[in-house]
Design a protein around this motif. Structure first.
Motif, short mmCIF file in Angstrom:
data_model
loop_
_atom_site.label_atom_id
_atom_site.label_comp_id
_atom_site.label_asym_id
_atom_site.label_seq_id
_atom_site.Cartn_x
_atom_site.Cartn_y
_atom_site.Cartn_z
N UNK A 265 49.67 1.68 89.07
CA UNK A 265 49.69 2.61 90.21
C UNK A 265 49.14 4.06 90.08
N UNK A 266 49.52 4.44 88.77
CA UNK A 266 48.85 5.72 88.33
C UNK A 266 47.12 5.54 88.36
N UNK A 267 46.86 4.51 87.84
CA UNK A 267 45.33 4.20 87.62
C UNK A 267 44.76 4.15 88.94
N UNK A 268 45.36 3.43 90.08
CA UNK A 268 44.93 3.37 91.41
C UNK A 268 44.94 4.52 91.96
N UNK A 269 45.91 5.70 91.75
CA UNK A 269 45.61 6.97 92.44
C UNK A 269 44.53 7.67 91.80
N UNK A 270 44.24 7.69 90.64
CA UNK A 270 42.86 8.13 89.87
C UNK A 270 41.78 7.63 90.64
N UNK A 271 41.71 6.37 90.78
CA UNK A 271 40.64 5.68 91.50
C UNK A 271 40.36 6.02 92.84
N UNK A 272 41.46 6.11 93.46
CA UNK A 272 41.45 6.81 95.20
C UNK A 272 41.05 8.20 95.02
N UNK A 273 41.32 9.04 94.19
CA UNK A 273 40.80 10.35 94.07
C UNK A 273 39.52 10.31 93.81
N UNK A 274 38.91 9.47 92.87
CA UNK A 274 37.36 9.33 92.64
C UNK A 274 36.64 8.91 93.99
N UNK A 275 37.19 8.04 94.58
CA UNK A 275 36.75 7.37 95.92
C UNK A 275 36.53 8.55 96.74
N UNK A 276 37.55 9.30 96.95
CA UNK A 276 37.56 10.41 97.95
C UNK A 276 36.61 11.27 97.64
N UNK A 277 36.29 11.70 96.42
CA UNK A 277 35.48 12.76 95.86
C UNK A 277 34.05 12.19 96.20
N UNK A 278 33.87 10.87 95.73
CA UNK A 278 32.60 10.44 95.96
C UNK A 278 32.34 9.79 97.06
N UNK A 279 33.08 10.25 98.21
CA UNK A 279 32.71 9.75 99.72
C UNK A 279 32.87 8.30 99.86
N UNK A 280 33.99 8.02 99.38
CA UNK A 280 34.20 6.61 99.53
C UNK A 280 33.48 5.39 98.73
#
Length: 133
Positions: free
Chosen positions: A24-39
Protein backbone atom coordinates in the motif's frame (compact mmCIF):
# COMPACT_ATOMS: atom_id res chain seq x y z
CA UNK A 1 20.47 21.19 -12.17
CA UNK A 2 17.45 22.22 -14.15
CA UNK A 3 17.41 24.63 -17.04
CA UNK A 4 14.32 26.62 -17.89
CA UNK A 5 16.10 28.70 -20.48
CA UNK A 6 19.62 28.09 -21.72
CA UNK A 7 21.91 29.95 -19.36
CA UNK A 8 19.29 30.24 -16.63
CA UNK A 9 20.21 27.53 -14.16
CA UNK A 10 18.29 26.68 -11.03
CA UNK A 11 19.27 24.00 -8.51
CA UNK A 12 17.62 20.64 -9.02
CA UNK A 13 15.92 18.96 -6.13
CA UNK A 14 15.39 15.31 -5.47
CA UNK A 15 11.88 14.18 -4.79
CA UNK A 16 12.33 12.02 -1.68
CA UNK A 17 10.13 8.99 -1.55
CA UNK A 18 9.65 6.53 1.22
CA UNK A 19 10.95 3.07 0.32
CA UNK A 20 8.00 0.77 -0.19
CA UNK A 21 7.76 -1.25 3.01
CA UNK A 22 4.29 -2.52 2.20
CA UNK A 23 2.37 -2.79 -1.06
CA UNK A 24 0.00 0.00 0.00
CA UNK A 25 2.90 2.40 0.71
CA UNK A 26 4.50 1.56 -2.63
CA UNK A 27 1.18 2.12 -4.37
CA UNK A 28 0.82 5.58 -2.82
CA UNK A 29 4.31 6.55 -4.05
CA UNK A 30 3.44 5.43 -7.56
CA UNK A 31 0.09 7.22 -7.41
CA UNK A 32 1.92 10.41 -6.42
CA UNK A 33 4.34 10.03 -9.35
CA UNK A 34 1.48 9.31 -11.75
CA UNK A 35 -0.23 12.49 -10.60
CA UNK A 36 3.00 14.50 -10.88
CA UNK A 37 3.67 13.04 -14.32
CA UNK A 38 0.18 13.78 -15.62
CA UNK A 39 -1.08 10.21 -15.35
CA UNK A 40 1.90 8.68 -17.14
CA UNK A 41 2.06 4.90 -16.69
CA UNK A 42 5.48 4.39 -18.32
CA UNK A 43 8.89 5.96 -18.70
CA UNK A 44 11.34 5.42 -21.52
CA UNK A 45 14.60 3.48 -21.26
CA UNK A 46 17.18 2.48 -23.86
CA UNK A 47 15.46 -0.88 -24.26
CA UNK A 48 11.90 0.45 -24.44
CA UNK A 49 9.10 1.44 -22.12
CA UNK A 50 9.31 0.70 -18.39
CA UNK A 51 6.27 0.56 -16.13
CA UNK A 52 6.31 3.48 -13.69
CA UNK A 53 5.97 1.18 -10.69
CA UNK A 54 8.98 -0.92 -11.74
CA UNK A 55 11.03 2.16 -12.59
CA UNK A 56 10.41 4.25 -9.48
CA UNK A 57 8.53 2.14 -6.94
CA UNK A 58 11.45 1.17 -4.70
CA UNK A 59 13.47 4.37 -4.94
CA UNK A 60 14.25 6.57 -1.99
CA UNK A 61 15.11 9.46 -4.35
CA UNK A 62 13.90 10.42 -7.79
CA UNK A 63 15.65 13.29 -9.52
CA UNK A 64 14.18 15.12 -12.49
CA UNK A 65 16.76 16.38 -14.98
CA UNK A 66 15.53 19.17 -17.26
CA UNK A 67 17.96 19.53 -20.13
CA UNK A 68 18.14 20.03 -23.90
CA UNK A 69 20.39 19.06 -26.79
CA UNK A 70 20.51 22.67 -28.04
CA UNK A 71 21.71 24.11 -24.69
CA UNK A 72 25.55 24.33 -24.40
CA UNK A 73 25.66 24.44 -20.56
CA UNK A 74 23.36 21.40 -20.46
CA UNK A 75 25.52 19.49 -22.93
CA UNK A 76 28.58 20.28 -20.83
CA UNK A 77 26.90 19.19 -17.59
CA UNK A 78 25.34 15.92 -18.81
CA UNK A 79 28.63 13.96 -19.10
CA UNK A 80 29.56 14.99 -15.54
CA UNK A 81 26.15 13.91 -14.25
CA UNK A 82 26.51 10.62 -16.15
CA UNK A 83 29.82 9.87 -14.41
CA UNK A 84 28.35 10.59 -10.97
CA UNK A 85 25.22 8.54 -11.76
CA UNK A 86 27.27 5.54 -12.93
CA UNK A 87 29.57 5.70 -9.88
CA UNK A 88 26.62 5.91 -7.48
CA UNK A 89 24.79 3.05 -9.22
CA UNK A 90 27.81 0.80 -8.51
CA UNK A 91 27.14 1.02 -4.76
CA UNK A 92 23.48 1.92 -4.36
CA UNK A 93 20.20 1.35 -6.10
CA UNK A 94 17.82 3.61 -4.18
CA UNK A 95 17.57 6.45 -6.70
CA UNK A 96 16.78 7.19 -10.31
CA UNK A 97 17.07 10.15 -12.64
CA UNK A 98 14.27 10.97 -15.07
CA UNK A 99 15.20 13.17 -18.04
CA UNK A 100 12.63 15.73 -19.13
CA UNK A 101 13.65 17.05 -22.53
CA UNK A 102 13.48 20.67 -23.59
CA UNK A 103 14.49 19.71 -27.12
CA UNK A 104 12.75 21.20 -30.12
CA UNK A 105 11.97 17.89 -31.81
CA UNK A 106 12.07 14.15 -31.25
CA UNK A 107 15.22 13.68 -33.34
CA UNK A 108 17.17 16.03 -31.02
CA UNK A 109 15.72 14.21 -28.01
CA UNK A 110 16.82 10.80 -29.33
CA UNK A 111 20.28 12.08 -30.24
CA UNK A 112 20.79 13.51 -26.75
CA UNK A 113 19.10 10.73 -24.75
CA UNK A 114 21.16 7.97 -26.39
CA UNK A 115 24.13 8.96 -24.22
CA UNK A 116 22.18 9.04 -20.95
CA UNK A 117 22.08 5.95 -18.67
CA UNK A 118 18.84 6.91 -16.89
CA UNK A 119 15.16 7.01 -17.78
CA UNK A 120 13.17 9.69 -19.61
CA UNK A 121 9.67 10.99 -19.86
CA UNK A 122 8.74 10.04 -23.45
CA UNK A 123 9.33 12.99 -25.77
CA UNK A 124 5.78 12.73 -27.06
CA UNK A 125 4.46 13.70 -23.61
CA UNK A 126 5.09 17.44 -24.13
CA UNK A 127 2.08 18.48 -22.05
CA UNK A 128 3.49 16.90 -18.89
CA UNK A 129 6.98 18.23 -19.53
CA UNK A 130 5.64 21.77 -19.95
CA UNK A 131 3.55 21.44 -16.81
CA UNK A 132 6.65 20.45 -14.79
CA UNK A 133 8.98 23.09 -16.27
Amino acid sequence: MSHNVCGSVTPATAAPTTPAATPSEGKSNIDAFKKLLGGAEKLQSKSGDVELEKALGKNKYTLFYFSAHWCPPCRAFTPMLTKVYNRLKETRNDFEIVFLSGDNDEHQFKEYFKDMPWLALPYTDRKTKEKLS
